[in-house]
Scaffold this motif. Structure first.
Motif, PDB file in Angstrom:
ATOM      1  N   SER A   1       2.232  -0.118  12.014  1.00  0.00           N
ATOM      2  CA  SER A   1       3.035   0.930  11.371  1.00  0.00           C
ATOM      3  C   SER A   1       3.648   0.459  10.056  1.00  0.00           C
ATOM      4  O   SER A   1       4.407   1.191   9.424  1.00  0.00           O
ATOM      5  N   ASP A   2       3.348  -0.770   9.630  1.00  0.00           N
ATOM      6  CA  ASP A   2       4.030  -1.367   8.472  1.00  0.00           C
ATOM      7  C   ASP A   2       3.163  -1.385   7.213  1.00  0.00           C
ATOM      8  O   ASP A   2       1.939  -1.276   7.264  1.00  0.00           O
ATOM      9  N   ILE A   3       3.870  -1.575   6.097  1.00  0.00           N
ATOM     10  CA  ILE A   3       3.227  -1.815   4.800  1.00  0.00           C
ATOM     11  C   ILE A   3       3.554  -3.247   4.421  1.00  0.00           C
ATOM     12  O   ILE A   3       4.735  -3.611   4.318  1.00  0.00           O
ATOM     13  N   GLU A   4       2.509  -4.038   4.228  1.00  0.00           N
ATOM     14  CA  GLU A   4       2.714  -5.445   3.890  1.00  0.00           C
ATOM     15  C   GLU A   4       2.545  -5.659   2.394  1.00  0.00           C
ATOM     16  O   GLU A   4       1.577  -5.167   1.801  1.00  0.00           O
TER      17      GLU A   4
ATOM     18  N   GLY B   1      -3.494  -7.897 -11.337  1.00  0.00           N
ATOM     19  CA  GLY B   1      -4.459  -7.403 -10.353  1.00  0.00           C
ATOM     20  C   GLY B   1      -3.870  -7.320  -8.959  1.00  0.00           C
ATOM     21  O   GLY B   1      -2.831  -7.928  -8.666  1.00  0.00           O
ATOM     22  N   TYR B   2      -4.516  -6.553  -8.085  1.00  0.00           N
ATOM     23  CA  TYR B   2      -4.058  -6.436  -6.695  1.00  0.00           C
ATOM     24  C   TYR B   2      -5.228  -5.987  -5.828  1.00  0.00           C
ATOM     25  O   TYR B   2      -6.236  -5.489  -6.340  1.00  0.00           O
ATOM     26  N   THR B   3      -5.069  -6.196  -4.531  1.00  0.00           N
ATOM     27  CA  THR B   3      -5.974  -5.564  -3.576  1.00  0.00           C
ATOM     28  C   THR B   3      -5.130  -4.697  -2.654  1.00  0.00           C
ATOM     29  O   THR B   3      -3.945  -4.982  -2.433  1.00  0.00           O
ATOM     30  N   LEU B   4      -5.717  -3.624  -2.164  1.00  0.00           N
ATOM     31  CA  LEU B   4      -4.997  -2.736  -1.244  1.00  0.00           C
ATOM     32  C   LEU B   4      -5.956  -2.333  -0.134  1.00  0.00           C
ATOM     33  O   LEU B   4      -7.089  -1.912  -0.408  1.00  0.00           O
ATOM     34  N   ASP B   5      -5.528  -2.524   1.093  1.00  0.00           N
ATOM     35  CA  ASP B   5      -6.304  -2.061   2.248  1.00  0.00           C
ATOM     36  C   ASP B   5      -5.407  -1.210   3.110  1.00  0.00           C
ATOM     37  O   ASP B   5      -4.329  -1.659   3.505  1.00  0.00           O
ATOM     38  N   SER B   6      -5.853   0.005   3.372  1.00  0.00           N
ATOM     39  CA  SER B   6      -5.043   0.901   4.197  1.00  0.00           C
ATOM     40  C   SER B   6      -5.886   1.426   5.341  1.00  0.00           C
ATOM     41  O   SER B   6      -7.106   1.576   5.210  1.00  0.00           O
ATOM     42  N   GLY B   7      -5.232   1.678   6.467  1.00  0.00           N
ATOM     43  CA  GLY B   7      -5.930   2.232   7.614  1.00  0.00           C
ATOM     44  C   GLY B   7      -4.960   2.389   8.766  1.00  0.00           C
ATOM     45  O   GLY B   7      -3.765   2.096   8.638  1.00  0.00           O
TER      46      GLY B   7
ATOM     47  N   VAL C   1      -1.011  -1.041   6.224  1.00  0.00           N
ATOM     48  CA  VAL C   1      -1.356  -1.149   4.803  1.00  0.00           C
ATOM     49  C   VAL C   1      -1.038  -2.565   4.360  1.00  0.00           C
ATOM     50  O   VAL C   1       0.024  -3.100   4.705  1.00  0.00           O
ATOM     51  N   ARG C   2      -1.945  -3.159   3.613  1.00  0.00           N
ATOM     52  CA  ARG C   2      -1.694  -4.494   3.068  1.00  0.00           C
ATOM     53  C   ARG C   2      -2.016  -4.481   1.585  1.00  0.00           C
ATOM     54  O   ARG C   2      -3.123  -4.124   1.183  1.00  0.00           O
ATOM     55  N   ILE C   3      -1.004  -4.835   0.781  1.00  0.00           N
ATOM     56  CA  ILE C   3      -1.217  -4.997  -0.660  1.00  0.00           C
ATOM     57  C   ILE C   3      -1.021  -6.466  -0.971  1.00  0.00           C
ATOM     58  O   ILE C   3      -0.032  -7.066  -0.535  1.00  0.00           O
ATOM     59  N   ALA C   4      -1.963  -7.044  -1.715  1.00  0.00           N
ATOM     60  CA  ALA C   4      -1.863  -8.464  -2.068  1.00  0.00           C
ATOM     61  C   ALA C   4      -2.073  -8.621  -3.563  1.00  0.00           C
ATOM     62  O   ALA C   4      -2.847  -7.879  -4.178  1.00  0.00           O
ATOM     63  N   ALA C   5      -1.362  -9.598  -4.146  1.00  0.00           N
ATOM     64  CA  ALA C   5      -1.481  -9.869  -5.575  1.00  0.00           C
ATOM     65  C   ALA C   5      -1.013 -11.287  -5.825  1.00  0.00           C
ATOM     66  O   ALA C   5      -0.229 -11.829  -5.042  1.00  0.00           O
ATOM     67  N   SER C   6      -1.480 -11.872  -6.938  1.00  0.00           N
ATOM     68  CA  SER C   6      -1.033 -13.243  -7.223  1.00  0.00           C
ATOM     69  C   SER C   6       0.331 -13.257  -7.901  1.00  0.00           C
ATOM     70  O   SER C   6       0.952 -14.301  -8.006  1.00  0.00           O
TER      71      SER C   6
END
Ligand code: TNX
Length: 550
Positions: A95-98, A110-116, A120-125
């Motif tokens: 249920s969280d957004i990371e 830049g970033y990556t985003l995966d949702s489902g 949700v996970r968003i990652a970036a340097s």
């Protein structure tokens, strides 16, 4: 606000983007979502099931700066949803957004985003990339997420399942706002910054001074605002930013990873300053304040008799502006020096750019300053003339015809002196240019001008930065700017009618890789952007060919 019929229409219009969906909640979410503006470098809808933002959702952060990004993102979400949305560290649940700082993700922004359905996970340097990831997620939520009062969208706060890998094409993606011809107060600038963030624009260029008004407090020269801020075009009243106002803008921008570039337009476009200080005028007489729309009649004085006052003015003004500006750039104008003799112009350019460089900032100047071979190394050129092959017509407000190669050559002079270019061709990116059908604005008046061109949404979109002038390499281009000059724009409704949605086209030109851009896709993705602009209360023009949420 989107209604069911419109959602269905959107779903049909965007069918090519959608993959088969398993459950009806998911198809609702996807029906409402037609894509992100600016287009991500890589975007795929997946079949992992929709994510639902709910009462239990937390923002789970790791890495330096992630918590601050989460707080900025969460604040408006809390308002619209009424949920607590706490920012915490630890293990994330479905249920969280990371939000995760991960050095492996490419690019400063830049970033990556995966949702489902599994979260949700968003990652970036770096935090900037995380923030842009949250702005993609913002667009994947229903447009009601922008509302200022708690609301429950039909179908809940669904986010479609998707996988994104994204980074910007250009580092400098500016919105230029002319607050000199008409003044816009801090609150409105903050609203504009929020809209810029939604479209991943990262530079607010404030055109702070012009013939019709001086809009920034300078302690050493108090009459710049005492006298110089009292007017605007058409006698619509004046205004200026105190240093605290300006710092509020800078801070609000910084929270959204937007850098403020202050512009003090020199040596022309200076009637407001000249009217405040007689000693800046060659004849020692202060001209009257100016409320018209002509350009090219004012100039600082190059004469040695005025050198002491002029150089002290340049040094003290630019030092104070630099001192309250944390960003790396200071813009010194330089455009349309029609009232300055060419030799005087070169002399003044040398003195202006030296004073600006002495502040420690990187100098930015309009392409005319490329006439000088004595620019501080690395000075950035801001090209605003027409795109290649188009000649500036004669009689443009009294100017003689100016062949295109002259301004292109001036732009190249910045590259030869170690700088790069910001591209803002007037026939593509000037949002004060009329639409060809010259519609009346929301208040019934004719808005804008057409000295450079009329510009459709498609023309603003279809422009190639690298082809703006001949002989450019991608690496010569620092970025792009969308400019709104406000001679005819004195209020939010008129401003927004001209700026939106064409600014979204320029935002996409600045962010998206050339191969991720396509006009049809852009038009269909504007349906989703429109729902967000509706939530924000933006009075955009409902340009034809777009399925606006209605
Ligand atoms: C040109 S572009 C100007 C502005 C005007 C604008 C109106 C540039 C650097 N100078 O002073 O406001 O045209 O479209």
């Amino acid at each position: 606000m989107p209604n069911a019929a419109v959602r269905t229409a959107v779903a049909v219009a965007t069918a090519s983007l959608l993959v088969l969906s398993g459950c009806s909640a998911e198809s609702d979410a996807k029906a409402e979502f037609s894509g992100i503006v600016p287009a991500p470098a890589r975007f795929e809808l997946t079949d992992r099931g929709a994510f639902t933002l709910g009462e239990r959702t937390r923002l789970v952060v790791s890495g330096d700066g992630a918590a601050a990004v989460a707080e900025t993102f969460a604040a408006p979400l809390r308002t619209a949803t009424g949920f607590e949305l706490p920012v915490e560290e630890g293990a994330a649940e479905a249920s969280d957004i990371e939000l995760v700082i991960d050095p492996e993700v490419e690019g400063d922004e830049g970033y990556t985003l995966d949702s489902g359905a599994d979260g949700v996970r968003i990652a970036a340097s770096a935090p900037a990339g995380l923030f842009w990831g949250t702005q993609s997620l913002r667009q994947m939520l229903p447009g009601e997420i922008e509302e200022a009062d708690p609301i429950e969208p039909e179908g809940g706060w669904q986010v479609p399942a998707a996988s994104i890998v994204d980074r910007p094409r250009f580092a400098y993606r500016a919105s230029l706002v002319d607050v000199a011809r008409h003044f816009f107060p801090v609150d409105y600038v903050e609203q504009h910054l929020d809209r810029m963030a939604l479209m991943k624009m990262n530079v607010l260029h404030l055109h702070l001074t012009d013939d019709q008004g001086w809009r920034i407090q300078i302690d050493a020269w108090p009459e710049l605002t005492g006298i110089g801020a009292s007017t605007s075009v058409g006698g619509d009243g004046g205004g200026f930013y105190t240093k605290d106002d300006y710092r509020r803008i800078v801070d609000y921008a910084a929270d959204r990873f937007i850098t403020v570039v202050p512009e003090i337009d020199l040596p022309g476009h200076t009637n407001a300053a000249l009217s405040a200080y007689p000693e800046l005028n060659c004849d020692g007489v202060a001209p009257k304040p100016y409320e018209g729309v002509e350009v090219g009649f004012s100039s600082l004085c190059a004469s040695p008799a005025r050198a002491e006052a002029t150089d002290r003015f340049l040094t003290e003004v630019l030092a104070e502006v630099a001192e309250m500006t944390p960003g790396p750039w200071i813009h010194v104008g330089g455009d349309e020096p029609l009232a300055t003799e060419p030799d005087d112009y070169l002399d003044l350019v040398r003195r202006i750019t030296a004073a600006a460089a002495a502040t420690g900032k990187t100098v930015i100047a309009y392409h005319e300053m490329g006439a000088s071979t004595e620019l501080p190394p690395g000075t950035i050129g801001h090209y605003w003339d027409l795109t290649a092959g188009h000649e500036m017509p004669a009689n443009r407000r009294g100017e003689p015809a100016r062949p295109y190669p002259e301004s292109a050559g001036q732009a190249h002079a910045f590259l030869e002196q170690g700088g790069r270019l910001v591209l803002a061709p007037a026939d593509k990116t000037y949002l004060d240019m009329m639409y060809p059908d010259r519609p009346a604005g929301p208040l019934g008046t004719e808005l804008g001008t057409r000295w450079a061109a009329t510009i459709t949404l498609e023309e603003a979109y279809g422009w190639q930065p690298e082809a703006t002038i001949d002989g450019l390499d991608e690496s010569d281009i620092l970025g792009v700017a969308a400019s709104v000059w406000t001679e005819t724009l004195s209020n939010a409704a008129d401003f927004e009618f001209m700026v939106f949605p064409r600014i979204a086209a320029i935002a996409e030109v600045g962010w998206s890789p050339a191969d991720a851009r396509d006009e049809e896709g852009f038009r269909s993705r504007l349906t989703t952007l429109g729902a967000h602009l509706d939530g924000l209360g933006v009075a955009y023009r409902e340009v034809g060919g777009v399925d606006w949420p209605g």
